[in-house]
Design an enzyme around this catalytic site. Structure first.
Site, PDB file in Angstrom:
ATOM      1  N   ARG A  41      52.562  28.215  34.416  1.00 50.63           N
ATOM      2  CA  ARG A  41      52.182  29.542  34.907  1.00 50.63           C
ATOM      3  C   ARG A  41      53.284  30.588  34.818  1.00 50.63           C
ATOM      4  O   ARG A  41      53.063  31.675  34.295  1.00 50.63           O
ATOM      5  CB  ARG A  41      51.691  29.444  36.365  1.00 50.63           C
ATOM      6  CG  ARG A  41      50.358  28.769  36.505  1.00 50.63           C
ATOM      7  CD  ARG A  41      50.049  28.406  37.941  1.00 50.63           C
ATOM      8  NE  ARG A  41      50.069  29.544  38.844  1.00 50.63           N
ATOM      9  CZ  ARG A  41      49.910  29.460  40.157  1.00 50.63           C
ATOM     10  NH1 ARG A  41      49.728  28.276  40.717  1.00 50.63           N
ATOM     11  NH2 ARG A  41      49.940  30.529  40.907  1.00 50.63           N
ATOM     12  N   HIS A  87      41.634  28.478  30.522  1.00 51.49           N
ATOM     13  CA  HIS A  87      42.512  28.819  31.646  1.00 51.49           C
ATOM     14  C   HIS A  87      41.692  28.938  32.935  1.00 51.49           C
ATOM     15  O   HIS A  87      41.297  30.041  33.334  1.00 51.49           O
ATOM     16  CB  HIS A  87      43.219  30.144  31.346  1.00 51.49           C
ATOM     17  CG  HIS A  87      44.403  30.417  32.221  1.00 51.49           C
ATOM     18  ND1 HIS A  87      45.619  29.805  32.060  1.00 51.49           N
ATOM     19  CD2 HIS A  87      44.556  31.245  33.284  1.00 51.49           C
ATOM     20  CE1 HIS A  87      46.473  30.253  32.967  1.00 51.49           C
ATOM     21  NE2 HIS A  87      45.848  31.122  33.724  1.00 51.49           N
ATOM     22  N   TYR A 130      34.966  47.815  32.711  1.00 49.14           N
ATOM     23  CA  TYR A 130      35.028  49.189  32.228  1.00 49.14           C
ATOM     24  C   TYR A 130      35.942  49.349  31.012  1.00 49.14           C
ATOM     25  O   TYR A 130      35.908  50.378  30.348  1.00 49.14           O
ATOM     26  CB  TYR A 130      35.526  50.128  33.332  1.00 49.14           C
ATOM     27  CG  TYR A 130      34.614  50.182  34.531  1.00 49.14           C
ATOM     28  CD1 TYR A 130      33.293  50.578  34.408  1.00 49.14           C
ATOM     29  CD2 TYR A 130      35.085  49.833  35.799  1.00 49.14           C
ATOM     30  CE1 TYR A 130      32.455  50.627  35.513  1.00 49.14           C
ATOM     31  CE2 TYR A 130      34.257  49.883  36.910  1.00 49.14           C
ATOM     32  CZ  TYR A 130      32.943  50.273  36.753  1.00 49.14           C
ATOM     33  OH  TYR A 130      32.106  50.322  37.837  1.00 49.14           O
TER      34      TYR A 130
END
Length: 823
Positions: A41, A87, A130
């Site tokens: 990570r 993931h 968006y």
């Protein structure tokens, strides 16, 4: 809660109780969690500079076909694909990483092309539903050749898909884009760098594996932030490059401008890395309200898409803008600190790496990628050649092939008979059985023979490549150079040795530092474009500058100016502009050891956007002496003092199309103006014959040039300099590649050249030998003349004393420029 009654017909459930040491269980679980955070990570891989989530985003977008020539798709779709297949850590983490890959103010070379609101330094991005995204062109270099077995693939979290363990990374992404992350017990914070500089350092290390840190820092002098700004103090950078840890200060790029006729202001055009304008405005307002910052009348944010970053800070009347600016550096984010901690994964283990180690890991990765790619291509070409050779055998004796197939009972018998009759392999026989009738034409045979020859040539080339480590390293270097040419951009961050302001000082100490004396100094501009200053405290003679006993790189001087550290001065450029600047932040050199190689490039200091624009001289804006200018087309002009514009930069001569300034000197009426042209003509005449004009004027005829000739050198010599002046000319052939022929040099005393009137052709300054047709370098000034090569290294010139029209002495090395001594 009631328990269900036990069924007597069912056997009793066997209880399984284990005694576990809580401390050991907690320790083991925590270590597993820490390893997962570190490896999966938080920390980037030193080879491709990617964290797992970033690598998975780029790989999945490549797998989805979201190339730069395709349309954008919704970011939510990309996030869903990455989360579902590779993931499983939540959509917010994936989208945050995707946004960072697309932000040009975060990454030096963005890898995702975002469409929509991807946020700013002060505001977050819009939701994934968006915005839209696709791969940016540089990302294609990160993922290229993945289908050619260049890296290992590993299973995803549920073994249903394969993903690359590391990307091929044709771009040195870790150094170029930097990284940041917090793991368990460790953190990483790596600065972005300039792609071209990093590539040059990597190529140098490929050619010189034993190169040390000092050599590499000649190519990578420091970080290069996407937001620009200025780095002050370079000691921390060297510490970081040597040990992997270091810190330095970054400053905003600020200029003092006249906002109105009677009001000055500070204009901020670049901010420190990851500092937004709203944060700066808020800190300024807090400081003014708390009466910690004085002298500010207003703050206006004029940032827009057309002009870019522009934060205007109004200064109250009677306040020194430079003093106010130092307050802002001290008390606001206009000066920020950056701590480098180069922690990355090497072979799965976190390590702290310096510049050389980072480059070595990346170079080793690229060598492995190129080797595996070449092995893959060799195997594929051998397989194809094997089939083509079998097909050619079949076509040459096609009638017998058809007869064998027709007389066979089934496919297996036909295959075995073909192998026996024509000595073919099983693959070749299978391929012939699948042969279409249209391949039996004469033209197809010619095509196959051409393909066979091409495959044999490619196989030989690949075998030669794989048999030579030097050739593989050369190919890696060549591919890096191609990447730099495609995606490289000029440096944005200025590096200076100026001292950062001390932290934690008291109000009284701050006031004392703001009242620091405006000390006299001398500013030096070298012929290679480096600038620095030497301070002299009040009461000491500024003219007593010690000349080093040994000349160093860049030490030939083009222009000097005696001024003070806070006085605004001007730089004359080849485009006919005068750019105002202050020498306050210039590197300060010791007076007993002036070495201009330690200076900063003036083009970076002034942020000149045009690479073709050169700074020719530095001048005083308060002097009563005119500025004499000479152009390539033989125009001369003397700019009348006192009529300069208050703008940060303005024209001092109106140039004709194709013309440019070749020399500029501030001198009085008693000076002698000197032109030297490429056809070896020298003309000098009194400066008093040229009437001073205003800035908008275009000058007057200075030297009459022959067809095809141009002015190489223009200067002005004072009466005190004339007795010691020498003329240096270097002749070569104009047909030779630039820098390939050192040419022949001649050094003559100035009294060898008679004066002529203005607008005449002058006299011959050097006789051309066979093969020579033009001067490449010309210079006139007080001896000794110092010659430098293109890299600033010292070059030897002949002794002075040659006749005016004599031929030159052949040089051993190319001379790019000539200048004066330091002093």
């Amino acid at each position: 809660m009631t328990r269900a009654p036990h069924d007597p017909e069912q056997p009793p459930i066997a209880e399984r109780i284990e005694d576990v040491d809580v401390a050991a269980e907690m320790q083991g679980s925590f270590l597993e969690y820490a390893y997962s955070v570190i490896y999966s990570r938080a920390l980037p891989d030193a080879r491709d500079g990617m964290k797992p989530v970033q690598r998975r985003i780029l790989y999945m977008m490549s797998d989805m076909g979201l190339r730069p020539d395709r349309g954008h798709v919704k970011s939510a779709r990309v996030v869903g694909e990455v989360m579902g297949k590779l993931h499983p850590h939540g959509d917010s983490a994936i989208y945050d990483a995707l946004v960072r890959l697309a932000q040009p103010f975060t990454l030096r070379v963005p890898l995702v092309d975002g469409h929509g609101n991807f946020g700013s330094l002060d505001d977050g991005p819009a939701a994934a539903r968006y915005t839209e995204a696709r791969l940016a062109p540089p990302a294609m270099s990160m993922t290229e050749s993945l289908d050619e077995d260049v890296v290992d693939f590993v299973p995803n979290y549920d073994n249903s898909h394969q993903q690359p363990e590391v990307l091929p990374a044709a771009i040195p992404n870790l150094l170029v884009n930097g990284a940041s992350g917090i793991a368990v017990g460790m953190a990483t914070n790596m600065a972005p760098h300039n792609l071209v500089e990093v590539v040059h350092a990597a190529r140098h290390l490929l050619e010189h594996p034993d190169a040390g840190l000092d050599e590499l820092m000649e190519f990578v002098p420091g970080p290069d932030f996407p937001s620009g700004g200025t780095i002050v103090g370079l000691a921390g950078i060297r510490d970081a490059y040597a040990t992997g840890r270091g810190s330095f200060k970054t400053r905003a790029r600020v200029s003092v401008e006249q906002l109105t006729a009677r009001k000055a202001g500070l204009v901020v055009t670049e901010l420190p890395y990851l500092v937004g304008p709203e944060k700066v405005i808020e800190k300024i307002k807090d400081g003014v309200n708390a009466k910690k910052i004085t002298g500010i009348s207003d703050v206006t944010d004029l940032t827009d898409r057309k002009r870019g970053m522009r934060l205007v800070i109004g200064i109250k009347t009677g306040f020194n803008p430079q003093a106010v600016l130092e307050q802002l550096y001290r008390l606001t984010p206009l000066e920020d600190s950056f701590n480098i901690n180069n922690v990355a994964l090497v072979d799965g283990q976190p390590q702290t790496l310096g510049l050389r180690e980072l480059l070595l890991v990346y170079i080793g990765h690229r060598i492995r990628v190129v080797t595996r790619r070449s092995e893959f291509r060799l195997a594929r070409r051998r397989e194809r050649l094997h089939l083509v050779e079998g097909l050619l055998i079949a076509i040459l004796d096609i009638d017998e092939v058809i007869q064998v197939i027709r007389t066979s009972d089934d496919t297996d018998q036909a295959r075995h008979r073909l192998q026996d009759v024509f000595d073919l392999s099983q693959l070749q026989a299978e391929y012939i059985l699948e042969l279409r009738l249209r391949r039996l034409t004469k033209f197809s045979r010619i095509e196959l023979e051409a393909e066979r020859d091409k495959l044999q040539a490619e196989i030989a080339e690949l075998e030669e490549l794989l048999g030579s480590e030097a050739r593989i390293r050369a190919l890696v270097s060549e591919e890096l150079e191609q990447v730099a040419e495609l995606y490289g951009t000029p440096r944005r961050t200025l590096l200076t040795e100026a001292k950062a302001l001390p932290a934690g000082a008291s109000r009284k100490a701050v006031a004392a530092s703001l009242e620091h004396a405006d000390v006299p100094c001398r500013v030096f501009l070298s012929v290679t474009g480096r600038i620095a200053r030497v301070d002299r405290p009040e009461g000491e003679d500024i003219l007593a500058i010690t000349v080093p006993a040994r000349r160093s790189k860049h030490d030939a001087v083009a222009s000097t100016l005696d001024t003070t550290s806070r006085t605004e001065i001007g730089a004359i450029t080849s485009k006919g502009r005068l750019v105002r600047f202050s020498p306050l932040d210039l590197p300060t050199l010791p007076a007993n050891s002036v070495q201009l190689g330690a200076g900063v490039r003036i083009a970076d200091y002034l942020a000149l956007s045009d690479r073709a624009e050169r700074v020719l001289a530095i001048v005083s804006l308060t002097s009563e002496q005119p500025i004499a200018l000479g152009t390539k087309q033989g125009i001369v002009k003397r700019v009348a003092p006192g009529g300069y514009s208050n703008r940060p930069d303005f024209e001092v001569i109106s140039l004709k199309p194709g013309d440019e300034v070749v020399g500029a000197v501030q001198s009085g009426d008693d000076a002698e103006l000197v032109f030297i042209a490429s056809d070896a003509q020298l003309l000098h005449f009194p400066a008093s014959s040229v009437r001073p004009q205003g800035c908008p004027a275009g000058g007057m005829a200075g030297m009459k040039l022959s067809a095809g000739a141009r002015v190489l050198s223009f200067t002005a010599l004072t009466p005190a300099e004339l007795e010691s002046t020498v003329v240096v000319t270097i002749a070569a052939t104009s047909d030779t590649l630039l820098g390939a022929d050192p040419g022949a040099a001649k050094v003559s005393t100035f009294d060898e050249f008679p004066g002529k009137g203005r607008a005449t052709g002058g006299v011959r300054a050097q006789r051309f030998l066979k093969g020579q047709d033009a001067l490449t370098v010309a210079w006139a000034g007080p001896e000794p003349a110092y010659a430098l090569g293109a890299d600033g290294s010292v070059r030897a010139l002949p002794e002075a004393g040659a006749k005016r029209d004599a031929s030159g002495v052949q040089l051993d090395a190319v001379v790019s420029a000539v200048g004066r001594r330091i002093g």
